[in-house]
Write an enzyme that holds these catalytic residues in place. Structure first.
Site, PDB file in Angstrom:
ATOM      1  N   GLY A  36      12.111  -4.624   6.582  1.00  0.00           N
ATOM      2  CA  GLY A  36      11.338  -3.895   5.503  1.00  0.00           C
ATOM      3  C   GLY A  36      10.208  -3.301   5.697  1.00  0.00           C
ATOM      4  N   HIS A  37       9.326  -4.209   6.471  1.00  0.00           N
ATOM      5  CA  HIS A  37       8.114  -3.725   7.026  1.00  0.00           C
ATOM      6  C   HIS A  37       8.326  -2.587   7.963  1.00  0.00           C
ATOM      7  CE1 HIS A  37       7.152  -8.085   6.584  1.00  0.00           C
ATOM      8  NE2 HIS A  37       6.096  -7.429   5.792  1.00  0.00           N
TER       9      HIS A  37
HETATM   10  P1  AMP Z   1       3.964  -8.223   3.094  1.00  0.00           P
HETATM   11  O1  AMP Z   1       3.486  -8.595   4.541  1.00  0.00           O
HETATM   12  O2  AMP Z   1       5.000  -9.364   2.503  1.00  0.00           O
HETATM   13  O3  AMP Z   1       2.574  -8.505   2.403  1.00  0.00           O
HETATM   14  O4  AMP Z   1       4.511  -7.071   2.865  1.00  0.00           O
HETATM   15  C1  AMP Z   1       3.823  -5.916   3.455  1.00  0.00           C
HETATM   16  C2  AMP Z   1       4.260  -4.632   2.931  1.00  0.00           C
HETATM   17  O5  AMP Z   1       6.001  -4.503   3.191  1.00  0.00           O
HETATM   18  C3  AMP Z   1       4.084  -4.512   1.537  1.00  0.00           C
HETATM   19  O6  AMP Z   1       3.992  -3.239   1.133  1.00  0.00           O
HETATM   20  C4  AMP Z   1       5.409  -4.771   0.877  1.00  0.00           C
HETATM   21  O7  AMP Z   1       6.027  -4.428  -0.324  1.00  0.00           O
HETATM   22  C5  AMP Z   1       6.381  -4.288   2.212  1.00  0.00           C
HETATM   23  N1  AMP Z   1       7.682  -5.198   2.029  1.00  0.00           N
HETATM   24  C6  AMP Z   1       8.003  -6.263   1.900  1.00  0.00           C
HETATM   25  N2  AMP Z   1       9.421  -6.506   2.088  1.00  0.00           N
HETATM   26  C7  AMP Z   1       9.959  -5.274   2.067  1.00  0.00           C
HETATM   27  C8  AMP Z   1      11.392  -4.974   1.862  1.00  0.00           C
HETATM   28  N3  AMP Z   1      12.249  -5.874   1.665  1.00  0.00           N
HETATM   29  N4  AMP Z   1      11.435  -3.614   1.872  1.00  0.00           N
HETATM   30  C9  AMP Z   1      10.593  -2.855   1.928  1.00  0.00           C
HETATM   31  N5  AMP Z   1       9.245  -3.075   1.938  1.00  0.00           N
HETATM   32  C10 AMP Z   1       8.965  -4.281   1.876  1.00  0.00           C
END
Ligand code: AMP
Length: 279
Positions: A36-37
């Protein structure tokens, strides 16, 4: 890939790119990187000349009883992954760099931050708004990329950047999923094998409820209540919300008659999962 730990070094790199006429994309993360990241990084590479990825586990967005202490982290592995993907700069400040002694300012987001996760995680979006504002000011990117997985967060960030006239375009990216539909999340690492096999039900339930709402636009609340009940009776330990909201304001919708988002947060054991679908 350049790796920097100080705001000065981040600024120096970003401004040298700007002086050279290059556009810059910022991708803020808390690490424990997954596909996702990486999809955000790849989008950044398409829409801008240079990509900055930040990894900072922001203590101010975690509540007292939340999982800050156990949040997965593996900076060495994340660094290798980002090199392979081809990010241009990794910014990994420590807590003191971001919040030096005496730090006392916070960004308080408006109504869009008060419902849904905002109601269950007091102070969470203030922490998110403050750190994202700092990262935007520090790097001054042309575009900053956020995932729709954290849909309320995306709207909060859009609003603060427009209300505070921060000269950046906020770009959203679709949710990346496991083959069984579970949204990728760093927190999925907490799930035991039996919890992991239950987890995709969240997305399946949202997809089914979305179809039911399209067929019966006059009863979204009833359909959401049924979905909530189904999750509990299937083994989710608790359900914070399953709600149909206006896609822009996140106001609850009693009738599906305009663009809407169906959002849910539910717990399996100690793991809190969130997901959402567009209608
Ligand atoms: P985090 O590390 O959880 O703070 O996420 C960092 C970024 O990655 C944020 O913009 C999240 O929305 C994005 N993100 C997290 N999980 C996913 C996913 N499964 N698909 C797309 N983007 C994601």
């Amino acid at each position: 890939m350049i790796i920097v730990r100080t705001i000065d070094a981040l600024r120096a790199a970003a401004s040298s790119w700007r002086r050279a006429g290059k556009t810059v994309a910022l991708i803020p993360t808390m690490g424990a990187l997954h596909e996702g990241h990486l999809s955000l990084v790849r989008l950044g590479q398409i829409i801008c000349d240079q990509t900055i990825v930040t990894i900072f586990l922001n203590p101010f967005q975690f509540g007292k009883n939340e999982d800050l202490g156990s949040y997965p982290s593996n900076l060495a592995q994340d660094t290798e992954i980002l090199k392979v993907v081809g990010a241009d700069l990794l910014f990994t400040p420590d807590d003191k760099e971001m919040y030096p002694d005496g730090f006392s300012t916070g960004i308080i987001p408006g109504p869009v931050s008060k419902t849904l996760c905002g109601a269950f995680r007091p102070g969470h979006f203030r922490g998110v708004a403050t750190i994202v504002t700092k990262l935007l000011m520090q790097s001054q990117p042309d575009k900053a990329i956020f995932g729709e997985k954290d849909y309320q967060q995306l709207l909060v960030i859009r609003k603060i950047s427009s209300d505070l006239n921060i000269p950046v375009e906020i770009v959203s990216a679709p949710t990346e999923r496991e083959p069984d539909g579970l949204a990728l999340s760093s927190r999925n690492a907490y799930l035991s094998p039996s919890e992991r096999s239950l987890a995709p039900l969240l997305y399946r339930t949202l997809c089914r409820a979305a179809e039911e709402i399209k067929a019966h636009p006059e009863t979204p609340d009833e359909i959401c209540a049924r979905a909530d009940q189904e999750l509990r009776s299937s083994g989710f330990s608790s359900v914070d919300y399953v709600t149909l909201c206006d896609s822009e304001t996140l106001e609850n919708m009693q009738f599906y008659d305009r663009p809407a988002r169906l959002l849910a947060a539910a717990n399996i054991g100690k793991t809190r999962l969130i997901d959402n679908v567009q209608l």
